[in-house]
Design an enzyme around this catalytic site. Structure first.
Site, PDB file in Angstrom:
ATOM      1  N   PRO A   1       0.560  -1.191  -0.246  1.00  0.00           N
ATOM      2  CA  PRO A   1       0.244  -0.353  -0.117  1.00  0.00           C
ATOM      3  C   PRO A   1       0.601   0.791   0.088  1.00  0.00           C
ATOM      4  CG  PRO A   1      -0.621  -1.462   1.614  1.00  0.00           C
ATOM      5  CD  PRO A   1       0.920  -2.252   1.188  1.00  0.00           C
TER       6      PRO A   1
ATOM      7  N   THR B   1       3.131   2.261  -5.313  1.00  0.00           N
ATOM      8  CA  THR B   1       2.902   4.002  -4.978  1.00  0.00           C
ATOM      9  C   THR B   1       3.314   4.629  -3.423  1.00  0.00           C
ATOM     10  OG1 THR B   1       1.713   3.776  -6.849  1.00  0.00           O
ATOM     11  CG2 THR B   1       2.171   6.207  -5.870  1.00  0.00           C
TER      12      THR B   1
ATOM     13  N   LYS C   1       4.777   8.313 -11.652  1.00  0.00           N
ATOM     14  CA  LYS C   1       3.380   8.362 -11.256  1.00  0.00           C
ATOM     15  C   LYS C   1       2.705   9.294 -10.498  1.00  0.00           C
ATOM     16  CE  LYS C   1       0.575   5.323  -9.406  1.00  0.00           C
ATOM     17  NZ  LYS C   1      -0.887   4.694 -10.868  1.00  0.00           N
TER      18      LYS C   1
ATOM     19  N   LYS D   1      -3.189   9.221  -0.825  1.00  0.00           N
ATOM     20  CA  LYS D   1      -1.985   9.340  -0.365  1.00  0.00           C
ATOM     21  C   LYS D   1      -1.141   9.361  -1.585  1.00  0.00           C
ATOM     22  CE  LYS D   1       0.010   5.768  -1.948  1.00  0.00           C
ATOM     23  NZ  LYS D   1       0.478   3.874  -2.106  1.00  0.00           N
TER      24      LYS D   1
END
Ligand code: NAD
EC number: 1.1.1.31
Length: 298
Positions: A65, A95, A170, A245
């Site tokens: 995560p 990520t 990203k 996030k």
């Protein structure tokens, strides 16, 4: 190839399944026993820790995560680095922030293991179909080494530069995605409130200048696209808390670079509201609900 695969969530499970289909031998680890059981059924073997999984591997892949999980899985007492043979390459597809990538890459380098960040885009649909895009931060020899394995899970494997640059690509992509999903929700909700059939509106947008991935492949309005999370109560997909996030990663990076982030900062607050209202585990396209009228008597 013997691959250790750690993190069998919405993305990791189908990615691991595609590696098995391509003929690789997988040793998996996840904290969730149900996720491990499903991987065993698909043909993987399991390990009791990241350390044990890595000990058998010629390559380690992780799909976790957030940065805290990546640090724990690689650097923890029972972590990957404690178990892997020297020189075994490692690829993290989560990520996370570029600084954590560099910390883990340096720790891996101290035992001669090359480390790459290779975050993905394409969503759970792309993970299932094996059509993900990988944004790879790695030196050229490592890139050439891992490319064939990544192609078993994706269609595009793009070299971005040194470790950490995959995350830069990203983070910028998801900054735009988080904003565009809010924009599509706002337009769809307004259209519905003004009386147009949402399916007609989506069709117009998708052949007009407002078209984007959030409108034509992942439309947030229920019933417009049968395969989108909106059609199944926003279950599965890409959790709003994970988008929150990623926008946090973008705003942190922008602060460090002294770059303004007006739209991203607003989008971050909107996903924060979703989280506060108990929608954090729903797919991020559930942001459409922020635009729905509330019933004050409910
Ligand atoms: P997820 O929450 O569905 O899965 C994460 C998995 O990691 C879970 O199975 C969890 O049990 C496991 N895990 C957590 N801590 C662990 C630990 N210490 N050891 C072993 N396993 C552990 O998340 P996801 O949707 O699969 O996303 C994974 C990453 O991919 C995230 O960084 C996310 O931002 C990124 N991503 C997600 C999507 C998407 O559409 N879901 C798209 C692109 C990128």
């Amino acid at each position: 190839m013997e691959i250790a695969f750690i993190g069998l969530g919405n993305m990791g499970a189908p990615m691991a399944a595609n590696l098995l289909k391509a003929g690789h031998a997988l040793t998996v680890f996840d904290l969730d026993a149900n996720a491990v059981a499903a991987a065993l059924l698909a043909g993987a073997t399991s390990a009791g820790s990241p350390r044990e999984a890595a000990a058998r591997a010629d390559l380690v892949i992780t799909m976790l995560p957030a940065a805290a999980h990546v640090r724990q899985v690689y650097l923890g007492e029972d972590g990957v680095l404690a178990g892997a043979r020297p020189g075994v390459p490692m690829v993290d597809c989560s990520t996370i922030d570029p600084a954590t990538v560099r910390t883990v890459a340096e720790a891996a380098a101290s035992q001669d293991s090359p480390f790459a960040d290779a975050p993905v885009s394409g969503g759970t649909g792309g993970a299932q179909a094996g059509t993900l895009t990988f944004m790879v931060g790695a030196d050229q020899p490592l890139f050439e080494r891992i490319r064939p394995v990544l192609l078993a899970m994706g269609r595009n494997v793009v070299p971005c530069g040194a470790p950490g640059t995959g995350q830069v690509a990203k983070i910028c992509n998801n900054l735009l995605l988080g904003i565009s999903m809010m924009g599509v929700s706002e337009a769809m909700a307004l259209g519905a409130a003004l009386g147009i059939d949402p399916a007609v509106l989506a069709g117009i947008i998708n052949t007009s200048t407002g078209r984007c991935w959030s409108s034509d492949s992942y439309n947030p309005y229920p019933g417009v696209q049968p395969a989108a999370p909106a059609a199944r109560g926003y279950v599965g997909g890409f959790a709003a808390d994970l988008m929150l996030k990623d926008l946090g990663l973008a705003t942190d990076a922008a602060r460090q670079a002294h770059q303004p982030l007006w739209m991203g900062a607003l989008a971050q607050q909107l996903y924060q509201s979703m989280s506060q209202q108990g929608m954090g585990r729903l797919d991020f396209s559930a942001c459409l609900k922020l635009y729905e009228k509330q019933d004050p008597s409910a």
